[in-house]
Design a protein around this motif. Structure first.
Motif, short mmCIF file in Angstrom:
data_model
loop_
_atom_site.label_atom_id
_atom_site.label_comp_id
_atom_site.label_asym_id
_atom_site.label_seq_id
_atom_site.Cartn_x
_atom_site.Cartn_y
_atom_site.Cartn_z
N ASP A 192 0.86 -1.19 0.00
CA ASP A 192 0.00 0.00 0.00
C ASP A 192 0.90 1.24 0.00
O ASP A 192 2.09 1.13 -0.32
CB ASP A 192 -1.01 -0.03 1.16
CG ASP A 192 -0.33 0.02 2.52
OD1 ASP A 192 0.87 0.36 2.58
OD2 ASP A 192 -1.00 -0.27 3.54
N GLN B 91 -5.64 14.98 -9.39
CA GLN B 91 -6.78 15.33 -8.53
C GLN B 91 -7.82 16.12 -9.34
O GLN B 91 -9.02 15.85 -9.27
CB GLN B 91 -6.24 16.17 -7.36
CG GLN B 91 -7.26 16.60 -6.34
CD GLN B 91 -7.67 15.42 -5.45
OE1 GLN B 91 -6.83 14.61 -5.09
NE2 GLN B 91 -8.96 15.32 -5.15
N SER C 207 -10.03 12.65 -10.49
CA SER C 207 -10.62 12.29 -9.21
C SER C 207 -11.91 11.50 -9.44
O SER C 207 -12.74 11.89 -10.26
CB SER C 207 -10.92 13.59 -8.47
OG SER C 207 -10.94 13.36 -7.14
N GLU D 214 -7.59 5.63 -8.89
CA GLU D 214 -7.17 5.62 -7.48
C GLU D 214 -5.65 5.62 -7.43
O GLU D 214 -5.01 5.05 -8.30
CB GLU D 214 -7.69 4.34 -6.80
CG GLU D 214 -9.20 4.28 -6.75
CD GLU D 214 -9.70 2.89 -6.33
OE1 GLU D 214 -8.87 2.02 -6.00
OE2 GLU D 214 -10.92 2.71 -6.35
N TRP D 215 -5.10 6.24 -6.40
CA TRP D 215 -3.64 6.29 -6.28
C TRP D 215 -3.23 6.51 -4.83
O TRP D 215 -4.03 6.98 -4.02
CB TRP D 215 -3.06 7.41 -7.16
CG TRP D 215 -3.46 8.80 -6.72
CD1 TRP D 215 -2.77 9.61 -5.86
CD2 TRP D 215 -4.63 9.53 -7.09
NE1 TRP D 215 -3.44 10.80 -5.69
CE2 TRP D 215 -4.59 10.78 -6.43
CE3 TRP D 215 -5.73 9.26 -7.92
CZ2 TRP D 215 -5.58 11.75 -6.56
CZ3 TRP D 215 -6.72 10.22 -8.05
CH2 TRP D 215 -6.64 11.45 -7.38
N TYR D 216 -1.99 6.13 -4.52
CA TYR D 216 -1.36 6.52 -3.25
C TYR D 216 -0.40 7.66 -3.57
O TYR D 216 0.16 7.71 -4.68
CB TYR D 216 -0.55 5.37 -2.66
CG TYR D 216 -1.38 4.23 -2.13
CD1 TYR D 216 -2.18 4.41 -1.02
CD2 TYR D 216 -1.34 2.98 -2.74
CE1 TYR D 216 -2.95 3.36 -0.52
CE2 TYR D 216 -2.10 1.93 -2.25
CZ TYR D 216 -2.90 2.13 -1.14
OH TYR D 216 -3.64 1.09 -0.66
N MET E 150 -1.29 4.38 -10.79
CA MET E 150 -2.73 4.61 -10.71
C MET E 150 -3.50 3.34 -11.02
O MET E 150 -3.09 2.55 -11.88
CB MET E 150 -3.15 5.65 -11.76
CG MET E 150 -2.49 6.98 -11.63
SD MET E 150 -3.22 8.08 -12.87
CE MET E 150 -1.79 9.01 -13.34
N LYS E 151 -4.63 3.21 -10.36
CA LYS E 151 -5.52 2.08 -10.64
C LYS E 151 -6.76 2.63 -11.33
O LYS E 151 -7.30 3.67 -10.91
CB LYS E 151 -5.91 1.40 -9.32
CG LYS E 151 -6.78 0.19 -9.51
CD LYS E 151 -7.03 -0.49 -8.17
CE LYS E 151 -7.92 -1.70 -8.36
NZ LYS E 151 -8.24 -2.34 -7.09
N PRO F 272 -10.26 1.45 -11.80
CA PRO F 272 -11.19 0.37 -11.43
C PRO F 272 -12.19 0.02 -12.53
O PRO F 272 -12.63 -1.12 -12.62
CB PRO F 272 -11.91 0.91 -10.19
CG PRO F 272 -11.04 2.00 -9.68
CD PRO F 272 -10.33 2.57 -10.86
N TYR G 176 -3.80 -1.33 -13.64
CA TYR G 176 -2.93 -0.23 -13.24
C TYR G 176 -2.23 0.42 -14.43
O TYR G 176 -2.14 -0.15 -15.52
CB TYR G 176 -1.87 -0.75 -12.27
CG TYR G 176 -2.42 -1.12 -10.93
CD1 TYR G 176 -2.38 -0.21 -9.87
CD2 TYR G 176 -3.00 -2.36 -10.71
CE1 TYR G 176 -2.89 -0.55 -8.63
CE2 TYR G 176 -3.51 -2.70 -9.47
CZ TYR G 176 -3.45 -1.79 -8.43
OH TYR G 176 -3.96 -2.12 -7.21
#
Ligand SMILES: Cc1ncc(COP(=O)(O)O)c(C=O)c1O
Length: 358
Positions: A158, A274, A278, A282-284, A294-295, A297, A334
């Motif tokens: 993660d 962002q 957004s 999804e990202w950390y 990046m994911k 989904p 990803y």
């Protein structure tokens, strides 16, 4: 440390090269010694005599004729002794390794991490050996080890890097005592990218490092730590001259500047992501390195989106597939965006392209 337990069958058969050991003598021959032993080129035949490198601040590093012949001549396999000493100082200074442990260290100077990684992993793997690895990993490592048909044991990651509970889960088919001293087919090697991982951008927290280290101790695993984003890398004589010129304070200042640059690039990339993506991806937040992972989904696989629609829009990203241990042809949700070179406008453009092509 005795690494024999971890060595592959081929590595166990290797013997040191007598001639290479003998070559070390070259480094400290007393003046006047007549040397007819080595297949050593005559330095008078080297095309380069001297060089001058100009740094960004306008100052220079001169490689004089003596240093130039030394740098082009054969030397000890482990690297220029003065540089090795300097690098040991560096490990001690930046990784907090105390002097007692440092004495036992074996620093080798290599022409790049990829080479060192391939050598280290190939030294450990037989055909079909286990390799514990982050679930998304640097493809350079995968291509080095794939020919060994490894049994990958992927561990979840993660924003804070490898998840220790997932590592325990991966090891759960074995009891620690079954693995610890076994010479057979059991997991023995853990490959990890601890800072600003490629492709994930995650960095291990101090607590996780400790936890992973304790698990590795419990199971007697060898950790191969690939840490190219901890510092910037140069090469032998030039690196030595640069470190001598800067001193540790100058080096720290340079690293600080480089880190600020990449952090600002990351922040621009995050702002663009962002703003435009957004809710779609999804990202950390990357903690280091040069990549935003990046994911998407909504998609089962990002391959076509990037390799067909993205390229047609003049945008080059990397789909997730090549980062998956053992599954380079399997779908991946990803994608990897590098923020090292792009301008703010280009980052906006890339995000808008992702928006359109998803
Ligand atoms: C995680 C990781 N390891 C190793 C390397 C290879 O580094 P080098 O260029 O020093 O061979 C890279 C380069 O991208 C990397 O991202």
């Amino acid at each position: 440390m005795d690494y024999t337990r971890y060595f592959s069958r081929v590595s166990k058969n290797r013997k040191f090269s007598w001639l290479r050991e003998y070559a070390k003598l070259l480094q400290d021959l007393p003046p006047g010694t007549v040397f007819l032993a080595g297949g050593v080129p005559n330095t008078t035949q080297f095309p380069f005599v001297e060089a001058k490198f100009t740094l960004r601040d306008g100052s220079t590093i001169a490689i004089d004729p003596k240093l130039m012949s030394q740098s082009l001549q054969y030397g000890a396999t482990e690297g220029v002794p003065a540089l090795r000493k300097k690098l040991e100082e560096m490990v001690s200074r930046y990784h907090g390794v105390n002097e007692e442990r440092m004495e036992k260290s074996e620093v080798l100077v290599l022409p790049g991490s990829q080479f060192g990684l391939a050598m280290a992993l190939e030294a450990m793997l037989n055909n079909g050996s286990y390799l514990i690895i982050e679930e998304h990993a640097y493809p350079g490592v995968l291509s080095a080890v794939n020919p060994y048909n490894p049994k990958y044991l992927p561990v979840k990651v993660d924003g804070d890097g490898m998840i220790p509970d997932s590592l325990r889960e991966v090891l759960s088919p074995w009891k620690a005592e079954e693995i610890r001293d076994s010479d057979g087919l059991v997991p023995k090697v853990l490959y990890i990218c601890p800072s600003g991982g490629n492709p994930t951008g995650s960095s291990l927290t101090e607590e996780r490092k400790q936890e992973i280290y304790h698990i590795a101790q419990e199971y007697n695993l060898l950790i191969i730590e690939d840490d190219p984003y901890f510092f910037i890398q140069f090469r032998d004589i030039l690196l030595l001259e640069l470190l001598n010129k800067w001193g540790w304070e100058g080096f720290d200042e340079h690293v600080r500047q480089v880190r600020c640059f990449y952090q600002s690039q990351r922040d621009i990339m995050l702002a663009a992501t962002q703003k435009h993506l957004s809710g779609l991806v999804e990202w950390y937040i990357p903690k280091g390195g040069m990549f935003l992972w990046m994911k998407v989904p909504q998609l089962k696989d990002t391959y076509e989106m990037i390799m067909e629609r993205g390229l047609a829009h003049g945008i080059v990203l990397v789909p997730g597939r090549p980062f998956c241990p053992g599954g380079q042809n399997h779908p991946s949700q990803y994608l990897r965006a590098s923020f090292s070179l792009a301008t703010k406008d280009e980052m906006d453009q890339v995000c808008l392209c992702v928006l359109v092509t998803v």
